[in-house]
Design a protein around this motif. Structure first.
Motif, mmCIF file in Angstrom:
data_model
loop_
_atom_site.group_PDB
_atom_site.id
_atom_site.type_symbol
_atom_site.label_atom_id
_atom_site.label_comp_id
_atom_site.label_asym_id
_atom_site.label_seq_id
_atom_site.Cartn_x
_atom_site.Cartn_y
_atom_site.Cartn_z
ATOM 1 N N ASP A 1 33.822 32.524 29.546
ATOM 2 C CA ASP A 1 34.043 33.882 30.039
ATOM 3 C C ASP A 1 32.775 34.428 30.680
ATOM 4 O O ASP A 1 32.807 35.030 31.732
ATOM 5 N N CYS B 1 32.146 33.151 34.282
ATOM 6 C CA CYS B 1 32.848 33.833 35.370
ATOM 7 C C CYS B 1 32.245 35.210 35.631
ATOM 8 O O CYS B 1 32.243 35.676 36.767
ATOM 9 N N GLU B 2 31.731 35.827 34.600
ATOM 10 C CA GLU B 2 31.084 37.136 34.755
ATOM 11 C C GLU B 2 29.773 37.033 35.527
ATOM 12 O O GLU B 2 29.251 38.032 36.006
ATOM 13 N N PRO C 1 33.771 40.242 41.251
ATOM 14 C CA PRO C 1 34.868 39.724 40.421
ATOM 15 C C PRO C 1 35.606 38.554 41.092
ATOM 16 O O PRO C 1 35.778 38.549 42.317
ATOM 17 N N THR D 1 38.611 37.449 39.507
ATOM 18 C CA THR D 1 39.886 37.433 38.780
ATOM 19 C C THR D 1 41.079 37.229 39.721
ATOM 20 O O THR D 1 42.061 36.594 39.334
ATOM 21 N N ARG D 2 41.007 37.742 40.931
ATOM 22 C CA ARG D 2 42.110 37.522 41.884
ATOM 23 C C ARG D 2 42.238 36.031 42.198
ATOM 24 O O ARG D 2 43.346 35.495 42.241
ATOM 25 N N GLN E 1 41.322 33.514 40.308
ATOM 26 C CA GLN E 1 41.845 32.814 39.127
ATOM 27 C C GLN E 1 43.365 32.900 39.087
ATOM 28 O O GLN E 1 44.041 31.909 38.831
#
Length: 162
Positions: free
Chosen positions: A22, A25-26, A31, A33-34, A36
């Motif tokens: 986690d 990715c941070e 970001p 997240t899109r 992923q």
């Protein structure tokens, strides 16, 4: 007692590993997240296809010498690596972000000229996403070249920056 200690260690190590994933990715500058979410359902796409802004593709690469690059890649691909060429219609805002699941070089060409990136973020500890690169372009067609990949497949997301 020894089994309990080993089991507790395994649980803690697993938790630490999940937390590290986690945290990996941070570590991106923006970001991912899109990407992923999109990579999970990316459709198989051949080299030469059009990539849609706001979508992802599971791009099939070919040996670099057969990729048909419009311009020579900025970084000459090593022998035995893979590449692909795709097109994209740049939106009116002119900014795109290209994210990759693995190692590869990205060249964007518009009006016959290679366009320098305006932002880059790469992380080796984020599962499924390796790098994300931003470009400022004119609205309209552009060519995207991928080169130097060590595998014959690469998930690619083309998004507008957040």
């Amino acid at each position: 007692m020894k089994k309990v200690f080993i089991s507790l260690f395994a649980i803690l190590a697993g938790t630490s590993f999940a937390m590290a994933e986690d945290a990996g990715c941070e570590a991106f500058k923006w970001p991912v997240t899109r990407e992923q979410a999109l990579f999970a359902a990316a459709p198989a796409t051949p080299s030469g296809a059009t990539l849609a802004v706001g979508a992802a593709a599971d791009l099939a690469l070919v040996p670099a010498e057969k990729a048909g690059f419009t311009l020579p890649p900025e970084h000459a691909p090593a022998s035995g690596t893979f590449g692909a060429v795709a097109s994209v219609e740049v939106p009116t805002e002119g900014a795109i972000q290209i994210s990759l699941s693995g190692e590869a070089w990205i060249d964007v060409i518009q009006d016959g000229h290679a366009i320098k990136s305006v932002g880059y973020s790469g992380v080796k500890t984020c599962p499924g996403i390796r790098k994300s690169v931003r470009f400022k372009l004119a609205a309209g067609p552009a060519t995207v070249q991928f080169s130097g990949a060590k595998k014959a497949e690469l998930k690619v997301a083309v998004l507008t920056p957040e």
